[in-house]
Design an enzyme around this catalytic site. Structure first.
Site, mmCIF file in Angstrom:
data_model
loop_
_atom_site.group_PDB
_atom_site.id
_atom_site.type_symbol
_atom_site.label_atom_id
_atom_site.label_comp_id
_atom_site.label_asym_id
_atom_site.label_seq_id
_atom_site.Cartn_x
_atom_site.Cartn_y
_atom_site.Cartn_z
ATOM 1 N N ASP A 1 0.865 -1.177 0.000
ATOM 2 C CA ASP A 1 0.000 0.000 0.000
ATOM 3 C C ASP A 1 0.902 1.228 0.000
ATOM 4 O OD1 ASP A 1 -2.200 1.571 0.080
ATOM 5 O OD2 ASP A 1 -2.739 1.157 2.160
ATOM 6 N N ASP B 1 -1.368 -1.823 6.630
ATOM 7 C CA ASP B 1 -1.492 -1.323 7.999
ATOM 8 C C ASP B 1 -2.899 -0.841 8.309
ATOM 9 O OD1 ASP B 1 -1.610 0.932 6.442
ATOM 10 O OD2 ASP B 1 -0.284 2.130 7.714
ATOM 11 N N ASP C 1 -6.797 -3.396 4.167
ATOM 12 C CA ASP C 1 -5.797 -4.333 3.658
ATOM 13 C C ASP C 1 -6.052 -5.772 4.117
ATOM 14 O OD1 ASP C 1 -4.255 -2.270 2.459
ATOM 15 O OD2 ASP C 1 -3.429 -1.775 4.423
#
Length: 821
Positions: free
Chosen positions: A321, A558, A562
């Site tokens: 990400d 995080d 996700d």
């Protein structure tokens, strides 16, 4: 306070049914200390027994009472019964193996347990009218807890006050966000996407939904292992099956058909069986993995699953990400740009105040809102009439004031049809790497997270995340190692692409807006593009699924968005700075949120797998030889020529000691091919060479009427010579460390032959035996080279020709996962 009787569903299924007095405390007061103590006494806590957890006692017992230890005990008893005590030399090795395994497993467990305690998830609980943070396991039945954005729901319960948006995807597979209000039921294992609420716990510990689900999943998924471990388990299972009938056959033939004494028959049979058992191989693997887990733990890397070391070492696609991985978690508003329309110009002087009022009304529950609150900190007395918290699916939030409805979110999601006409107002900022949010006026009434009326943009907020200083070096490492990077983000693809290019990610200029992509085009997109923007959580999961079809995929994250993709990936890595649910869902947690640890983790995995693969080849040479010589002895009615003590000598200095020393060496080579096939390709030439020269020696001994002692000693010398040939090839190219290992092991053999020859049954041999030994000794090198060349030529054959060979069926027998082929 209302009191009622309760009986859990789990207890109904058990023979002992326990009634527990239930409480319904006010959310502002919670339980009293006396009521909590009552719950603890009744064991109505949120503590669950993990089926995979092992106590120190269990570790000791499981390492002592193994199938092969039982066989070794039986063999030792038989040797004692026939008074062949000198052949008990294998026992110290077995005792040392077991002791080391117990020590390393307990030591690693202690390190990991300490880290788990330090990083245990905390929950805000209300007791005695005060709120405090405690560990999830300290919660009790009927506790009142406060849940906020990003938290995983620790136990089942009812909403007492407040409102949440909850994602139950981990439980139901559906990624839709469900609104939970007063009296609605929450299931443990789901996580809070947005909002804030007080919840009374209804089912805790083993009774909770997630615990029941987890218990079933662990029973069903107990066989899920890494390729290396699964391959070794299959190998050891087959060895365990064949040694008993072979042992019985060898003893029967030696005693009943060859006329040897019981002592001679027992000694010969045991030498064959000890040679076939890879007693140190599984131990070496377990210790190496445990030491790696402990080594990484000291570097603030927590492994929830030791198999992830190997999996991560095999990764060739890493999905990341933007926020929290490429960039720092801290955000800051860099600039406010007024939109170019009549309404925006009319309100230009009060837009700062409007956004300040908006930020004041919103919960301080994510990094973006924290940055906005910091920058826009001059609110008026205006009070909100209603609030819709941010949705990671719809990508906007809203606040309704007396003078209208205002929304804040991603421009293309908020502006929709109007986006194309106004994107020129802020596109240049996205090109510069800024994350752009639009603040606009909604021309309608908004009661749910669904925009139907027009949104007039009033201003654009330019937000930046500084790139992690270690990111460029980390991505350069992965590029050098042939690991492809895929950046999958919910942000604007152009912004993400700019940031990714600044971080040094290869091909980051290849980007696409997933919101404009049809589902049937996903497969071609994941192969073509590097950067994916405007990706929803369920789309991240789909991308990982598609990438897994041809690759080994790792996913870092995080945030709650996700989790779905991380669960689907071969290996998942969480930043500890993220939310608790993400950390709990991941196999690897970076406890200091330092992405630069990734190369170290990959290097550690490669070191372990490559070194175990190399060492396993040494073990299997002995096993292949012993099996082939046992079959040869049975077919030609010959007595097995070696004694257990001689097998111990050979194993100690050509297998056991060098394999453990080599396992300590740095080895960052890329892992290629299948574990068991790579091991067999290295081991088979040595095993066949051993069989050829020792078989020739045994037959020559029969023809030349050599005595058993001569044949036994000469066989030991030949096996030692071939053992060093194999060791030299595995250590090639030689460096100082490997050269010292070979010299040290050669010195050990020489010392044992000169000073401990009686212990290892090494005696002087006749001139004829010496001549035969020398001929076979010089022939062994040539034979070994020929067998090695044959196997190398085979490995270069095309698949069609391989499938017509016996070797192909060996591959099928030990196959674990064809994905890595």
């Amino acid at each position: 306070m209302r009191i009622f009787s309760h009986q859990t569903e789990v207890e109904k299924d058990q023979t002992s049914v326990k009634n527990i007095t239930r409480y319904a405390p006010d959310y502002r007061e919670g339980l009293t200390d006396e009521q909590v103590a009552e719950r603890v006494h009744a064991q109505a806590t949120n503590e669950t027994i993990d089926p995979s957890f092992k106590t120190n006692k269990q570790i000791v017992l499981q390492n002592i009472f193994t199938y092969f230890n039982l066989i070794f005990i039986v063999l030792a008893v038989l040797l004692c019964l026939v008074s062949s005590y000198k052949n008990l030399t294998f026992l110290p090795v077995i005792l040392a193996n077991t002791g080391i395994a117990i020590y390393q497993e307990i030591r690693s467990k202690k390190i990991l347990d300490n880290l788990s305690v330090l990083n245990a998830a905390k929950v805000t609980v209300v007791r005695n009218g005060a709120a405090n943070k405690i560990d999830m396991e300290e919660l009790v039945l009927d506790d009142v807890i406060l849940l906020e954005t990003g938290q995983q729901i620790p136990a089942d319960g009812y909403v007492l006050d407040g409102k949440l948006q909850v994602n139950e995807a981990l439980l139901t597979g559906e990624a839709d966000e469900i609104v939970k209000e007063v009296d609605d039921y929450l299931m443990s294992g789901s996580f809070v996407v947005s909002g804030k609420a007080y919840v009374r716990l209804d089912k805790v510990g083993y009774d909770s939904y997630i615990s029941q689900l987890t218990a079933k999943a662990k029973k069903m998924g107990g066989g899920e292992q890494s390729e290396m471990i699964a391959s070794l388990n299959k190998l050891i299972k087959w060895i365990g099956i064949i040694i008993i009938p072979i042992g019985i056959t060898l003893f029967s033939q030696s005693y009943f058909f060859n006329g040897n004494t019981i002592k001679e028959s027992v000694v010969a049979m045991e030498a064959a069986l000890i040679g076939m058992i890879p007693e140190g191989l599984y131990l070496l693997t377990t210790i190496a993995l445990a030491m790696s887990a402990a080594r990484l733990a000291k570097q603030r890397v927590l492994l929830h699953d030791m198999k992830s070391i190997e999996t991560l070492a095999r990764v060739n696609v890493l999905c990341v990400d933007k926020t929290g991985t490429i960039t720092e978690n801290q955000m800051s508003v860099q600039k406010l740009v007024i939109a170019k329309n009549e309404q925006a110009e009319q309100q230009a002087t009060r837009i700062q105040e409007l956004i300040s009022d908006y930020a004041k009304a919103m919960a301080n529950d994510n990094a973006t809102m924290q940055a906005i609150k910091t920058y826009f900190n001059k609110p008026t007395d205006q009070e909100p009439l209603s609030i819709l918290p941010f949705s990671s699916v719809q990508k906007f939030s809203s606040v309704t004031f007396a003078d209208g409805v205002y929304v804040l979110g991603a421009p293309e999601m908020v502006l929709r049809e109007r986006f194309e006409t106004v994107k020129n107002e802020f596109n240049q900022y996205a090109d510069q790497g800024y994350r752009v949010l639009v603040f606009g006026s909604y021309q309608g009434i908004l009661s749910e997270a669904l925009l139907e009326a027009e949104v007039i943009p009033l201003a654009y907020l330019l937000i930046a995340n500084p790139i992690r200083k270690e990111a460029p070096d980390t991505f350069a490492y992965f590029k050098e190692q042939g690991v492809a990077i895929k950046v999958i983000s919910g942000d604007n693809p152009q912004t993400v692409s700019t940031v990714a290019l600044q971080a040094g990610i290869a091909n980051a200029d290849q980007y696409i807006d997933v919101s404009q992509l049809a589902e049937e085009d996903y497969l071609s997109a994941v192969e073509k593009y590097t950067v994916f923007g405007r990706v929803k959580p369920e789309q991240k999961m789909q991308f990982v699924q598609l990438l897994k079809q041809k690759n080994t995929v790792a996913m870092t994250g995080d945030g709650v968005n996700d989790i779905l993709a991380m669960k689907e990936a071969d290996c998942s890595i969480a930043m500890a700075s993220g939310n608790e649910a993400t950390i709990q869902a991941a196999q690897v947690a970076l406890l200091d949120s330092d992405f630069s640890r990734m190369p170290e983790i990959v290097a550690e995995g490669r070191r372990v797998v490559n070194n175990i693969e190399r060492s396993a080849s040494l073990f299997l040479v002995k096993n292949i030889f012993s099996f082939l010589l046992s079959v040869f002895s049975v077919l030609f009615a010959l007595t097995y020529p070696l004694e257990p003590s001689q097998i111990t000598l050979i194993s100690l200095f050509t297998i056991g000691l060098p394999s453990f020393l080599l396992a300590l060496e740095e080895n960052k080579n890329r892992i290629e091919g299948k574990f068991i096939v790579n091991v067999l390709e290295k081991a088979i030439p040595g095993g066949l060479t051993d069989m050829t020269v020792v078989g020739t020696l045994v037959v020559g001994g029969v023809i030349l009427h050599l005595n058993k002692t001569d044949v036994s000693t000469a066989s030991t010398m030949l096996l030692t010579a071939v053992g060093f040939l194999v060791l030299y090839k595995i250590c090639h190219p030689l460096n100082q460390f490997r050269g010292r290992i070979i010299l040290f092991c050669a010195a050990g053999i020489l010392f044992s032959v000169v000073f401990l020859h009686k212990l290892f049954s090494i005696s002087a041999i006749s001139p004829v035996s010496i001549l035969l030994l020398l001929i076979l000794f010089f022939a062994a090198d040539s034979i070994f080279r020929q067998y090695s060349r044959m196997i190398e030529n085979y490995s270069q054959l095309k698949d069609g020709k391989k499938k017509r060979s016996i070797w192909f069926w060996l591959k099928v027998l030990f196959s674990v996962d064809n994905k890595h082929d």
